[in-house]
Design a protein around this motif. Structure first.
Motif, PDB file in Angstrom:
ATOM      1  N   THR A  31      11.602 -10.390 -10.359  1.00 33.02           N
ATOM      2  CA  THR A  31      11.292 -11.248  -9.228  1.00 33.02           C
ATOM      3  C   THR A  31       9.810 -11.551  -9.224  1.00 33.02           C
ATOM      4  N   LYS A  32       9.492 -12.811  -9.022  1.00 32.77           N
ATOM      5  CA  LYS A  32       8.096 -13.208  -8.924  1.00 32.77           C
ATOM      6  C   LYS A  32       7.742 -13.321  -7.444  1.00 32.77           C
ATOM      7  N   TYR A  33       6.735 -12.558  -7.043  1.00 29.63           N
ATOM      8  CA  TYR A  33       6.321 -12.551  -5.648  1.00 29.63           C
ATOM      9  C   TYR A  33       5.130 -13.469  -5.433  1.00 29.63           C
ATOM     10  N   SER A  34       5.056 -14.026  -4.232  1.00 28.02           N
ATOM     11  CA  SER A  34       3.945 -14.903  -3.872  1.00 28.02           C
ATOM     12  C   SER A  34       2.691 -14.057  -3.609  1.00 28.02           C
ATOM     13  N   ASP A  35       1.557 -14.723  -3.536  1.00 25.30           N
ATOM     14  CA  ASP A  35       0.306 -14.025  -3.222  1.00 25.30           C
ATOM     15  C   ASP A  35       0.396 -13.322  -1.876  1.00 25.30           C
ATOM     16  N   LEU A  36       1.019 -13.956  -0.900  1.00 23.06           N
ATOM     17  CA  LEU A  36       1.149 -13.359   0.423  1.00 23.06           C
ATOM     18  C   LEU A  36       2.041 -12.119   0.378  1.00 23.06           C
ATOM     19  N   GLU A  37       3.147 -12.207  -0.333  1.00 24.06           N
ATOM     20  CA  GLU A  37       4.027 -11.041  -0.471  1.00 24.06           C
ATOM     21  C   GLU A  37       3.306  -9.886  -1.170  1.00 24.06           C
ATOM     22  N   LEU A  38       2.539 -10.203  -2.189  1.00 22.09           N
ATOM     23  CA  LEU A  38       1.778  -9.175  -2.893  1.00 22.09           C
ATOM     24  C   LEU A  38       0.711  -8.562  -1.983  1.00 22.09           C
ATOM     25  N   ALA A  39       0.072  -9.388  -1.165  1.00 25.31           N
ATOM     26  CA  ALA A  39      -0.942  -8.888  -0.231  1.00 25.31           C
ATOM     27  C   ALA A  39      -0.311  -7.945   0.799  1.00 25.31           C
ATOM     28  N   LEU A  40       0.842  -8.317   1.330  1.00 22.66           N
ATOM     29  CA  LEU A  40       1.538  -7.453   2.281  1.00 22.66           C
ATOM     30  C   LEU A  40       1.926  -6.127   1.629  1.00 22.66           C
ATOM     31  N   ASN A  41       2.416  -6.198   0.412  1.00 20.58           N
ATOM     32  CA  ASN A  41       2.778  -4.993  -0.317  1.00 20.58           C
ATOM     33  C   ASN A  41       1.551  -4.097  -0.524  1.00 20.58           C
ATOM     34  N   THR A  42       0.416  -4.702  -0.808  1.00 19.73           N
ATOM     35  CA  THR A  42      -0.816  -3.938  -0.991  1.00 19.73           C
ATOM     36  C   THR A  42      -1.208  -3.219   0.296  1.00 19.73           C
ATOM     37  N   LEU A  43      -1.110  -3.888   1.427  1.00 17.70           N
ATOM     38  CA  LEU A  43      -1.431  -3.252   2.706  1.00 17.70           C
ATOM     39  C   LEU A  43      -0.562  -2.018   2.950  1.00 17.70           C
ATOM     40  N   VAL A  44       0.738  -2.169   2.758  1.00 15.43           N
ATOM     41  CA  VAL A  44       1.661  -1.055   2.982  1.00 15.43           C
ATOM     42  C   VAL A  44       1.414   0.058   1.969  1.00 15.43           C
ATOM     43  N   THR A  45       1.229  -0.307   0.712  1.00 14.23           N
ATOM     44  CA  THR A  45       0.988   0.676  -0.350  1.00 14.23           C
ATOM     45  C   THR A  45      -0.283   1.467  -0.088  1.00 14.23           C
ATOM     46  N   GLU A  46      -1.358   0.791   0.271  1.00 18.20           N
ATOM     47  CA  GLU A  46      -2.627   1.477   0.522  1.00 18.20           C
ATOM     48  C   GLU A  46      -2.540   2.386   1.742  1.00 18.20           C
ATOM     49  N   PHE A  47      -1.805   1.965   2.769  1.00 21.27           N
ATOM     50  CA  PHE A  47      -1.611   2.830   3.935  1.00 21.27           C
ATOM     51  C   PHE A  47      -0.894   4.113   3.518  1.00 21.27           C
ATOM     52  N   HIS A  48       0.209   3.975   2.803  1.00 20.07           N
ATOM     53  CA  HIS A  48       0.978   5.152   2.383  1.00 20.07           C
ATOM     54  C   HIS A  48       0.181   6.048   1.440  1.00 20.07           C
ATOM     55  N   LYS A  49      -0.594   5.439   0.565  1.00 19.20           N
ATOM     56  CA  LYS A  49      -1.432   6.217  -0.345  1.00 19.20           C
ATOM     57  C   LYS A  49      -2.445   7.047   0.455  1.00 19.20           C
ATOM     58  N   ALA A  50      -3.094   6.420   1.421  1.00 16.55           N
ATOM     59  CA  ALA A  50      -4.094   7.113   2.238  1.00 16.55           C
ATOM     60  C   ALA A  50      -3.457   8.206   3.089  1.00 16.55           C
ATOM     61  N   ALA A  51      -2.223   7.978   3.521  1.00 20.78           N
ATOM     62  CA  ALA A  51      -1.507   8.937   4.372  1.00 20.78           C
ATOM     63  C   ALA A  51      -0.743   9.975   3.558  1.00 20.78           C
ATOM     64  N   ASP A  52      -1.001  10.031   2.266  1.00 18.95           N
ATOM     65  CA  ASP A  52      -0.268  10.947   1.376  1.00 18.95           C
ATOM     66  C   ASP A  52       1.242  10.789   1.544  1.00 18.95           C
ATOM     67  N   ASP A  53       1.675   9.532   1.623  1.00 16.74           N
ATOM     68  CA  ASP A  53       3.084   9.141   1.771  1.00 16.74           C
ATOM     69  C   ASP A  53       3.714   9.602   3.082  1.00 16.74           C
ATOM     70  N   GLY A  54       2.901   9.968   4.058  1.00 18.74           N
ATOM     71  CA  GLY A  54       3.415  10.324   5.375  1.00 18.74           C
ATOM     72  C   GLY A  54       3.498   9.105   6.272  1.00 18.74           C
ATOM     73  N   PRO A  55       4.092   9.257   7.461  1.00 18.33           N
ATOM     74  CA  PRO A  55       4.218   8.126   8.384  1.00 18.33           C
ATOM     75  C   PRO A  55       2.922   7.816   9.143  1.00 18.33           C
ATOM     76  N   THR A  56       1.990   8.777   9.153  1.00 17.41           N
ATOM     77  CA  THR A  56       0.709   8.586   9.832  1.00 17.41           C
ATOM     78  C   THR A  56      -0.399   9.190   8.986  1.00 17.41           C
ATOM     79  N   MET A  57      -1.645   8.853   9.358  1.00 19.80           N
ATOM     80  CA  MET A  57      -2.792   9.463   8.681  1.00 19.80           C
ATOM     81  C   MET A  57      -3.760   9.992   9.731  1.00 19.80           C
ATOM     82  N   ASN A  58      -4.538  10.988   9.333  1.00 19.90           N
ATOM     83  CA  ASN A  58      -5.551  11.512  10.242  1.00 19.90           C
ATOM     84  C   ASN A  58      -6.829  10.689  10.108  1.00 19.90           C
TER      85      ASN A  58
END
Length: 103
Positions: free
Chosen positions: A3-30
């Motif tokens: 599947t080829k994703y649009s720039d906007l879809e990729l940007a949204l994925n980056t936001l979610v990915t970076e949040f989860h990475k920072a939160a060590d894959d938890g639902p929240t971060m300190n």
């Protein structure tokens, strides 16, 4: 076929990915995880959260109560404000204002 994703879809994925990475894959971060993520991913904004007063103001604007961890919903509030500010700054010459702030 992949599947080829649009720039906007990729940007949204980056936001979610970076949040989860920072939160060590938890639902929240300190706040420490939040500050680390901001310094890496939003360096222009990172000066705002370097000290306790600045961090406290940002957390309050995001709807984070004292001592509470930061949820993706809180993070999304910050992203909304940053997106509007970035848009306004990059369109200053055209005198265009964004009124997309969440209520």
């Amino acid at each position: 076929m992949a599947t080829k994703y649009s720039d906007l879809e990729l940007a949204l994925n980056t936001l979610v990915t970076e949040f989860h990475k920072a939160a060590d894959d938890g639902p929240t971060m300190n706040t420490t995880q939040f500050q680390t993520m901001i310094s890496k991913q939003l360096p222009g904004f990172s000066k705002t959260v370097e000290n306790e007063d600045g961090l406290g103001q940002v957390l309050q604007q995001m709807g984070v109560e004292n001592g509470q961890n930061i949820s993706f919903e809180n993070f999304w509030t910050l992203i909304n404000k940053q997106a509007v500010q970035l848009f306004d700054a990059s369109h200053k010459e055209k005198k265009v204002k964004c009124s997309c702030l969440l209520q």
